[in-house]
Design a protein around this motif. Structure first.
Motif, PDB file in Angstrom:
ATOM      1  N   VAL A  16       0.841  -1.206   0.000  1.00  0.00           N
ATOM      2  CA  VAL A  16       0.000   0.000   0.000  1.00  0.00           C
ATOM      3  C   VAL A  16       0.874   1.253   0.000  1.00  0.00           C
ATOM      4  CG1 VAL A  16      -1.718   1.304   1.314  1.00  0.00           C
ATOM      5  CG2 VAL A  16      -1.983  -1.164   1.029  1.00  0.00           C
ATOM      6  N   SER A  19       1.959   1.782  -3.473  1.00  0.00           N
ATOM      7  CA  SER A  19       0.829   2.311  -4.257  1.00  0.00           C
ATOM      8  C   SER A  19       0.639   3.798  -3.975  1.00  0.00           C
ATOM      9  CB  SER A  19      -0.454   1.543  -3.922  1.00  0.00           C
ATOM     10  OG  SER A  19      -0.369   0.209  -4.367  1.00  0.00           O
ATOM     11  N   THR A  69       5.745  -2.049  -7.124  1.00  0.00           N
ATOM     12  CA  THR A  69       4.368  -1.938  -6.654  1.00  0.00           C
ATOM     13  C   THR A  69       3.557  -3.148  -7.102  1.00  0.00           C
ATOM     14  OG1 THR A  69       4.501   0.471  -6.682  1.00  0.00           O
ATOM     15  CG2 THR A  69       2.296  -0.486  -6.683  1.00  0.00           C
ATOM     16  N   ASN A  73       2.222  -6.088  -4.412  1.00  0.00           N
ATOM     17  CA  ASN A  73       0.800  -6.414  -4.308  1.00  0.00           C
ATOM     18  C   ASN A  73       0.543  -7.868  -4.694  1.00  0.00           C
ATOM     19  OD1 ASN A  73      -1.099  -4.034  -3.561  1.00  0.00           O
ATOM     20  ND2 ASN A  73       0.497  -3.120  -4.826  1.00  0.00           N
ATOM     21  N   TRP A  84      -8.620  -9.715  -4.267  1.00  0.00           N
ATOM     22  CA  TRP A  84      -8.778  -8.264  -4.394  1.00  0.00           C
ATOM     23  C   TRP A  84      -7.427  -7.549  -4.494  1.00  0.00           C
ATOM     24  CZ3 TRP A  84     -12.823  -5.813  -6.029  1.00  0.00           C
ATOM     25  CH2 TRP A  84     -14.077  -6.412  -5.906  1.00  0.00           C
ATOM     26  N   TRP A  85      -6.357  -8.161  -3.981  1.00  0.00           N
ATOM     27  CA  TRP A  85      -5.030  -7.552  -4.125  1.00  0.00           C
ATOM     28  C   TRP A  85      -4.610  -7.484  -5.588  1.00  0.00           C
ATOM     29  CZ3 TRP A  85      -2.713  -4.702  -0.624  1.00  0.00           C
ATOM     30  CH2 TRP A  85      -3.096  -4.849   0.705  1.00  0.00           C
ATOM     31  N   SER A  88      -4.954  -4.095  -7.288  1.00  0.00           N
ATOM     32  CA  SER A  88      -3.824  -3.173  -7.168  1.00  0.00           C
ATOM     33  C   SER A  88      -2.676  -3.569  -8.093  1.00  0.00           C
ATOM     34  CB  SER A  88      -3.354  -3.101  -5.712  1.00  0.00           C
ATOM     35  OG  SER A  88      -4.362  -2.502  -4.910  1.00  0.00           O
ATOM     36  N   SER A  91      -3.753  -2.280 -11.389  1.00  0.00           N
ATOM     37  CA  SER A  91      -3.597  -0.826 -11.439  1.00  0.00           C
ATOM     38  C   SER A  91      -2.186  -0.443 -11.861  1.00  0.00           C
ATOM     39  CB  SER A  91      -3.912  -0.227 -10.059  1.00  0.00           C
ATOM     40  OG  SER A  91      -3.500   1.117  -9.990  1.00  0.00           O
ATOM     41  N   GLY A 141      -5.812   1.846  -7.480  1.00  0.00           N
ATOM     42  CA  GLY A 141      -4.966   0.843  -6.827  1.00  0.00           C
ATOM     43  C   GLY A 141      -4.725   1.153  -5.363  1.00  0.00           C
ATOM     44  N   LEU A 142      -4.513   2.424  -5.044  1.00  0.00           N
ATOM     45  CA  LEU A 142      -4.284   2.816  -3.653  1.00  0.00           C
ATOM     46  C   LEU A 142      -5.542   2.639  -2.814  1.00  0.00           C
ATOM     47  CD1 LEU A 142      -2.602   4.017  -1.361  1.00  0.00           C
ATOM     48  CD2 LEU A 142      -3.263   6.291  -2.206  1.00  0.00           C
ATOM     49  N   ASN A 144      -8.003   0.668  -3.351  1.00  0.00           N
ATOM     50  CA  ASN A 144      -8.215  -0.774  -3.188  1.00  0.00           C
ATOM     51  C   ASN A 144      -7.327  -1.321  -2.078  1.00  0.00           C
ATOM     52  OD1 ASN A 144      -9.223  -3.485  -4.231  1.00  0.00           O
ATOM     53  ND2 ASN A 144      -7.015  -3.721  -4.404  1.00  0.00           N
ATOM     54  N   GLY A 145      -6.047  -1.019  -2.136  1.00  0.00           N
ATOM     55  CA  GLY A 145      -5.119  -1.517  -1.127  1.00  0.00           C
ATOM     56  C   GLY A 145      -5.465  -1.035   0.267  1.00  0.00           C
TER      57      GLY A 145
END
Length: 154
Positions: A16, A19, A69, A73, A84-85, A88, A91, A141-142, A144-145
């Motif tokens: 994160v 990100s 990044t 992730n 879900w990772w 990111s 992204s 992406g951020l 989400n993380g």
């Protein structure tokens, strides 16, 4: 969702954080660098001196940042099995892919080697407009993380 082991938390926090660094980097480009470049677009001689210095430094910062990044992730996905990772990961990869497709070095000759005043001015404005979607990909992406980040209660 159960608490993650501390090593997983550290990996998630690092992912994160990276990100967030991507967001910060692209926000700076969108809100500072592009304004400078557009301002200089009316001075093609100055721009043709600045851009060949600016572009390689930006590229040399963003390539390892986007790679680390995406990989960090992906590591968190591997550790947690939480798909879900991968959002990111996507992204970071979409930013890199977008850059290669729409901002690749082969298309920036007017800025790297100079050109007529109109060519340089028009191309600079278009080039700067192309930067902004990458910031939106990074924010996705951020966010989400951050939504997935589960720190161990102490």
């Amino acid at each position: 969702m159960p608490l993650l082991p501390i090593s997983h938390n550290a990996a998630a926090a690092a992912a994160v954080g990276l990100s967030g660094t991507v967001v910060g980097s692209l926000a700076f480009v969108s809100f500072v660098d592009t304004k400078l470049l557009v301002k200089l677009s009316s001075k093609p001689g100055v721009l043709s001196e600045v851009f060949p210095v600016w572009w390689p430094y930006g590229r040399d910062w963003m390539v390892p940042l986007l790679t680390s990044t995406a990989l960090s992730n992906a590591l968190v996905y591997y550790l947690t099995k939480d798909a879900w990772w991968l959002v990111s990961v996507a992204s970071a990869m979409s930013i890199a892919s977008y850059t290669v497709a729409f901002m690749k070095e082969a298309t920036i000759d007017p800025l790297m080697k100079g050109g007529t005043a109109d060519e340089v001015s028009n191309f600079t404005k278009e080039f700067c407009r192309r930067h902004h979607p990458r910031l939106l990909f990074a924010i996705a992406g951020l966010v989400n993380g951050l939504s997935l980040l589960k720190l161990r209660e102490v």
